[in-house]
Design an enzyme around this catalytic site. Structure first.
Site, PDB file in Angstrom:
ATOM      1  N   LYS A  34       1.060  -1.275   0.225  1.00  0.00           N
ATOM      2  CA  LYS A  34       0.003   0.057  -0.001  1.00  0.00           C
ATOM      3  C   LYS A  34       0.934   1.264   0.065  1.00  0.00           C
ATOM      4  O   LYS A  34       2.140   1.142   0.312  1.00  0.00           O
ATOM      5  CB  LYS A  34      -0.941  -0.090   1.266  1.00  0.00           C
ATOM      6  CG  LYS A  34      -2.338   0.740   1.028  1.00  0.00           C
ATOM      7  CD  LYS A  34      -3.127  -0.069  -0.133  1.00  0.00           C
ATOM      8  CE  LYS A  34      -4.562   0.710  -0.133  1.00  0.00           C
ATOM      9  NZ  LYS A  34      -5.583  -0.133  -0.704  1.00  0.00           N
TER      10      LYS A  34
ATOM     11  N   ASP B 206      -7.059   4.490  -4.732  1.00  0.00           N
ATOM     12  CA  ASP B 206      -7.432   4.139  -3.553  1.00  0.00           C
ATOM     13  C   ASP B 206      -8.254   5.654  -3.197  1.00  0.00           C
ATOM     14  O   ASP B 206      -8.556   6.262  -4.228  1.00  0.00           O
ATOM     15  CB  ASP B 206      -6.496   4.007  -2.388  1.00  0.00           C
ATOM     16  CG  ASP B 206      -7.083   3.513  -1.046  1.00  0.00           C
ATOM     17  OD1 ASP B 206      -7.494   2.300  -1.100  1.00  0.00           O
ATOM     18  OD2 ASP B 206      -7.353   4.265  -0.279  1.00  0.00           O
TER      19      ASP B 206
END
Length: 452
Positions: A133, A173
Site C-alpha cells: 500500500k 484508492d
C-alpha cells in the site's frame, strides 16, 4: 483512535508485544495485526512448523518501507512539500499489489495497516499477487488538474524506481482515481522509456484499463453479501440497506444492491448523512458528488423524500443490511449496538477496517452475519489482477465477461472464508475464516521459499 486490546492466545502474544514495541505510535497498524493474530492462533497450533520458521515474526514486518518527500509547485507559484509512502509488505505470492491513497490523514500507521490487510485480501483472491500500500498526505480536494498533475509527477519521480509489472503494481484508492492514475503512469512511462501497461491498474478503459474496475469494490461487496446471505437461505431482495460514504465504493454498492432488489436508503460524507426512505436516487447522488463535488446535504435539498442529518453517521437508521464503505473505524461499538437493536441481519465491510474491534465483537456476539473488509472488499484488487492479465495478453474483455469473473471470484473468496471457519471450529465466523484462509496461503508459500 484509542483502543484497548483484548488478551491474545498465548502462542501469538510475543509477536504482538514485538509489534507494539517496534510500532508504538501506530494504532491502526496495531489494530490490524491484533485482529489477524487473534484469528490465526489455531492455525499456528495446527501447523507447528509455521512457528518454528518464524512465519508470524516475519509476516508482521514489511519487506520494505519507503518514505520520501514530494515537492511540487501550486498554481500561485508557492512551493509545497508533502510526504510519500510505499509499504511493500509481502511478495511471496506474487508482485506487490495495492493502492495509493492521497488524503490528509495518510501516515505510516495507516499505510502499514492497509498494506498488512492487503496481504491476506490478495491471498484470498487466489490470483498470485502480494500485498502493499502507499500514498501521500496530499489533499487533491480543491486542487486544479494542473496542480494534481505536478504533484503526481513529483511523486512518481521518486517512486518509479521501486515499481514494475514483476515487482510492484499500484492502483488507486481514496483520492486516486483514473485522472491521478493517468498522470502517474504517464510520468512512469516518461522516466523509464517503457510502456508497461501492467504496472499500474485502474487505468482508463481506452488505454489498457479493465471494464468493471471502477465498479469492482462496491459490486464485489454486494456479491459477497449475496453469497453470505445465500448460505443462510436468504437474499438481498426487498432488504432495506444502509451505505456509508458517497465515493466509488458506496456508489457502486448502492447500484448493485438496487439491481439485486434491495432498497439502499442512506449515503454520507464527512458533513453527515442523508436518509431517503424512497430509496437513493443514484443519478442525483452521482450528479451531486461526482459532477458537482458538492456536500451530501445538496442531495436532500433536491429530493423531497430525503432528509439530511448533520455531523452524524447513518448507523442509527433501521436497516436489514449495513455496508460501511467510507473509511477506517467509522463504525464503533455504540453504532453496532444501535444497529443490533434495530434488527440488522448482516454487516458487510466495503471499506478497509471500518468497524472497531468493539463493534466487531458486538456483531459476532449478537449472531449478526459479519463480513470483514479483507474478504468483502476484495473485488477491487481482484479486478486489478484481471486487468494485469488482460494487459499481459493484450486482450480486452467485455463488461459482462468481467463482471461474471468478478462475481465468481467473490463467491470463491466467500467459500474460502466460510470453509476455513468450519475447519477451525468457528462456523459462520467470517473474521476467523478470512484471516485463516489468507494466512494459510501466505504461510505455506513462505515455508516453501525459505527464510528470506
Amino acid at each position: 483512535m484509542t483502543e484497548t486490546f483484548a488478551a491474545l492466545p498465548e502462542g501469538v502474544r510475543s509477536t504482538f508485544a514485538t509489534v507494539l514495541a517496534r510500532n508504538p505510535h501506530e494504532p491502526e497498524f496495531q489494530q490490524a495485526v491484533h485482529e489477524v493474530l487473534d484469528s490465526v492462533a489455531p492455525v499456528i497450533e495446527r501447523h507447528p512448523a509455521f512457528a518454528e520458521l518464524g512465519i508470524l515474526e516475519r509476516i508482521v514486518e514489511p519487506e520494505r518501507q519507503i518514505m520520501f518527500r514530494v515537492p511540487w509547485v501550486d498554481d500561485a507559484g508557492t512551493v509545497r512539500v508533502n510526504r510519500g509512502f510505499r509499504i511493500q509488505f509481502s511478495s511471496v505470492l506474487g508482485p506487490y499489489k495495492g493502492g495509493l491513497r492521497f488524503h490528509p490523514t495518510v501516515n505510516a500507521s495507516i499505510v502499514k495497516f492497509l498494506g498488512f490487510e492487503q496481504i491476506f485480501k490478495n491471498a484470498l483472491t487466489g490470483q498470485g499477487i502480494g500485498g502493499a500500500k502507499g500514498g501521500s498526505d496530499f489533499d487533491p480536494h480543491g486542487r486544479s488538474d494542473a496542480e494534481i498533475m505536478r504533484f503526481c509527477q513529483s511523486f512518481m519521480n521518486e517512486l518509479y524506481r521501486h515499481l514494475g509489472e514483476h515487482t510492484d503494481v499500484p492502483a488507486g484508492d481514496i483520492g486516486v482515481g483514473a485522472r491521478e492514475i493517468g498522470y502517474l503512469f504517464g510520468q512512469y512511462r516518461r522516466i523509464t522509456n517503457r510502456h508497461e501497461s501492467g504496472m499500474f491498474t485502474g487505468k482508463g478503459v481506452q488505454w489498457g484499463g479493465a471494464e468493471v474496475r471502477t465498479e469492482a469494490t462496491g459490486y464485489g461487496a454486494v456479491f459477497f453479501a449475496e453469497a453470505m446471505l445465500g448460505v443462510a437461505g436468504e437474499s438481498l431482495e426487498g432488504r432495506r440497506v444502509s451505505v456509508s460514504g458517497s465515493g466509488n465504493v458506496a456508489v457502486y454498492a448502492i447500484a448493485k444492491a438496487q439491481q439485486l432488489g434491495a432498497v439502499p436508503v442512506t449515503a454520507s460524507d464527512s458533513s453527515g448523512y442523508v436518509v431517503d426512505d424512497a430509496g437513493i436516487d443514484l443519478g442525483l447522488l452521482r450528479q451531486v458528488k461526482e459532477t458537482e463535488r458538492a456536500r451530501i446535504a445538496e442531495y436532500a435539498a433536491r429530493r423531497p423524500s430525503a432528509r439530511f442529518v448533520p455531523d452524524a453517521r447513518p448507523w442509527e437508521v433501521p436497516v436489514d443490511v449495513a455496508f460501511p464503505c467510507a473509511t477506517q473505524n467509522e463504525l464503533d461499538e455504540t453504532d453496532a449496538g444501535t444497529l443490533i437493536a434495530n434488527g440488522v441481519r448482516a454487516v458487510v465491510e466495503g471499506a478497509n477496517m471500518p468497524s472497531t474491534p468493539g463493534a466487531i465483537a458486538a456483531f459476532r456476539g449478537a449472531g449478526v452475519l459479519f463480513a470483514p473488509g479483507k474478504a468483502a472488499n476484495a473485488g477491487g484488487v481482484a479486478t486489478s489482477a484481471l486487468e494485469m492479465s488482460q494487459n499481459a495478453s493484450r486482450q480486452r474483455w467485455t463488461f459482462a465477461d468481467s463482471e461474471a469473473k468478478l462475481r465468481e471470484i467473490m463467491r470463491d473468496v466467500h467459500d474460502a472464508a466460510f470453509d476455513a471457519a468450519e475447519r477451525y471450529g468457528r462456523p459462520g465466523d467470517y473474521v476467523v475464516g478470512a484471516n485463516s484462509a489468507g494466512f494459510e496461503r501466505v504461510a505455506h508459500a513462505m515455508a516453501a521459499q525459505g527464510v528470506i
